[in-house]
Design a protein around this motif. Sequence first.
Motif, PDB file in Angstrom:
ATOM      1  N   ALA A  50       0.734  -1.265   0.104  1.00  6.36           N
ATOM      2  CA  ALA A  50       0.026  -0.107   0.014  1.00  6.36           C
ATOM      3  C   ALA A  50       0.742   1.336  -0.042  1.00  6.36           C
ATOM      4  O   ALA A  50       0.461   2.456  -0.305  1.00  6.36           O
ATOM      5  CB  ALA A  50      -1.081  -0.081   1.194  1.00  6.36           C
ATOM      6  N   LEU A  51       2.035   1.109   0.442  1.00  3.41           N
ATOM      7  CA  LEU A  51       3.315   2.172   0.388  1.00  3.41           C
ATOM      8  C   LEU A  51       3.678   2.527  -0.965  1.00  3.41           C
ATOM      9  O   LEU A  51       4.483   3.656  -1.010  1.00  3.41           O
ATOM     10  CB  LEU A  51       4.089   2.082   1.482  1.00  3.41           C
ATOM     11  CG  LEU A  51       3.611   2.099   2.880  1.00  3.41           C
ATOM     12  CD1 LEU A  51       4.410   1.932   3.938  1.00  3.41           C
ATOM     13  CD2 LEU A  51       2.723   3.166   3.198  1.00  3.41           C
ATOM     14  N   LEU A  52       3.481   1.670  -1.973  1.00  5.78           N
ATOM     15  CA  LEU A  52       4.243   1.849  -3.154  1.00  5.78           C
ATOM     16  C   LEU A  52       3.874   3.226  -3.915  1.00  5.78           C
ATOM     17  O   LEU A  52       5.009   3.649  -4.389  1.00  5.78           O
ATOM     18  CB  LEU A  52       3.901   0.593  -4.310  1.00  5.78           C
ATOM     19  CG  LEU A  52       4.155  -0.909  -3.901  1.00  5.78           C
ATOM     20  CD1 LEU A  52       3.649  -1.678  -4.836  1.00  5.78           C
ATOM     21  CD2 LEU A  52       5.606  -0.769  -3.719  1.00  5.78           C
ATOM     22  N   PRO A  53       2.967   3.732  -3.604  1.00  2.22           N
ATOM     23  CA  PRO A  53       2.703   5.233  -4.256  1.00  2.22           C
ATOM     24  C   PRO A  53       3.603   6.205  -3.501  1.00  2.22           C
ATOM     25  O   PRO A  53       3.732   7.227  -4.122  1.00  2.22           O
ATOM     26  CB  PRO A  53       1.163   5.416  -3.738  1.00  2.22           C
ATOM     27  CG  PRO A  53       0.393   4.111  -3.898  1.00  2.22           C
ATOM     28  CD  PRO A  53       1.576   3.412  -3.075  1.00  2.22           C
ATOM     29  N   ALA A  54       4.349   5.948  -2.540  1.00 10.44           N
ATOM     30  CA  ALA A  54       5.144   6.698  -2.007  1.00 10.44           C
ATOM     31  C   ALA A  54       6.480   6.880  -2.911  1.00 10.44           C
ATOM     32  O   ALA A  54       7.393   7.638  -2.903  1.00 10.44           O
ATOM     33  CB  ALA A  54       5.682   6.380  -0.390  1.00 10.44           C
ATOM     34  N   LEU A  55       6.919   5.768  -3.421  1.00  8.89           N
ATOM     35  CA  LEU A  55       8.042   5.740  -4.250  1.00  8.89           C
ATOM     36  C   LEU A  55       8.269   6.929  -5.431  1.00  8.89           C
ATOM     37  O   LEU A  55       9.457   7.635  -5.437  1.00  8.89           O
ATOM     38  CB  LEU A  55       8.185   4.474  -4.919  1.00  8.89           C
ATOM     39  CG  LEU A  55       8.432   3.249  -3.910  1.00  8.89           C
ATOM     40  CD1 LEU A  55       8.555   2.030  -4.931  1.00  8.89           C
ATOM     41  CD2 LEU A  55       9.618   3.332  -3.215  1.00  8.89           C
ATOM     42  N   PRO A  56       7.275   7.221  -6.046  1.00 15.24           N
ATOM     43  CA  PRO A  56       7.458   8.341  -7.000  1.00 15.24           C
ATOM     44  C   PRO A  56       7.742   9.688  -6.057  1.00 15.24           C
ATOM     45  O   PRO A  56       8.600  10.517  -6.615  1.00 15.24           O
ATOM     46  CB  PRO A  56       6.148   8.481  -7.789  1.00 15.24           C
ATOM     47  CG  PRO A  56       5.626   7.093  -7.725  1.00 15.24           C
ATOM     48  CD  PRO A  56       6.185   6.683  -6.379  1.00 15.24           C
ATOM     49  N   LEU A  57       7.320   9.782  -4.993  1.00 11.62           N
ATOM     50  CA  LEU A  57       7.345  10.931  -4.311  1.00 11.62           C
ATOM     51  C   LEU A  57       8.871  11.135  -3.685  1.00 11.62           C
ATOM     52  O   LEU A  57       9.335  12.045  -3.697  1.00 11.62           O
ATOM     53  CB  LEU A  57       6.436  11.102  -2.923  1.00 11.62           C
ATOM     54  CG  LEU A  57       5.137  11.208  -3.438  1.00 11.62           C
ATOM     55  CD1 LEU A  57       4.216  11.152  -2.033  1.00 11.62           C
ATOM     56  CD2 LEU A  57       4.789  12.192  -4.209  1.00 11.62           C
TER      57      LEU A  57
END
Length: 383
Positions: A50-57
């Motif tokens: 669920a934390l994968l969207p943090a990678l681009p940030l």
Amino acid sequence: MLKNRVLLLLVAVGLAAAAGLAFVTHAPNRLLSGQAVSWAIVLGAGRWMALLPALPLVVGPFLPQSRAVHLVLAVSAAALAASLLWLAGDVAIRLADTATPSARTSFGGAFWLIEAMAALAAADALQRGISNPAARITIGAVLILPILAVIGGGAIDQLSIMKEYANRRSVFATAVATHLAIVGATLLPTLGIGLPLGVLLDRRARLRRPVFAVLNIIQTIPSIALFGLLIAPLAGLVAFAPLLGRIGISGIGATPAIIALTLYSLLPIVRSTTAGLEQVPGSVVDAATGMGMTPAQIFRRVEVPLALPVVVAGLRVTVVQAVGLTAVAALIGAGGLGAIIFQGLNGSAIDLVLLGVVPLVAIAITADIALKLAVTMLKMRSG
């Protein structure tokens, strides 16, 4: 090479919050302080995905600052915000299976800080990547939909704040409606008095100093003190004229709240009206006079359209201020979201406080964004 210092700072704050604060807490009941739930429990069994969207940030500060990159960052920030909300709800559901009915799982400090950083990252990306204000707000509204889907789908129903909402569903709806009604009732006399007064001060410059002095003094009076000062005069007035009481006027409740909020709201409206009319170029007025326009026509067709962006900017300040101060008016029986907040404070129930605070903040932000868009559109039209 570093390309975006703002995003880097937001990421750093988010990581520090995750390392030093609890994401969610669990307590035996709503009154006791909760114990932090470890990240191992939160992210176990593959939930770390669920934390994968943090990678681009995380890599975003070092990427080329193109429009496509900014859009990806905005979407990633919104997805992260929704994922964190789902994670918190998932933990609450799992803990509810083994806990007593009175147990409560609440958001921790890390959740609120990381959510705030994600929201700021999305706003920053949209600001950098999209120049059109209407398109920026439209895309921002679309990005909120995943969060609303998580809430509407029942994924966070086991969290303490949602249990508080379930217990007070009808009261909550009434509180929101009352809050909005008081703000709306405040704006009517504020505009009815403030706009003509601002025009008068533009035409009679010698009156500005004493009028603004009085309005500034009103602003310095603490809100609760002003609410209290109005109770006795209004109660005496109702005793003298009982008919006023029959139509809803009293020393406590909405009447003193609306009067006090109107007094507080006059300064930004009067000042912005005067400033807006002042900034109308004299050459434009002279040109309109040369075309044969009467003073009334010049005011309606020239001065008002050019001054309107500044006036609406003042209205923006007034509305946001009124939304916040209306919460304090609950102390004199006006109701609204402030009643929920103070009930939670009196009972040491933090999630009940949040049940009042979160929609209060949402209303203020929504009003601010809407009026900010109106100001931008007016400036584009007048320009």
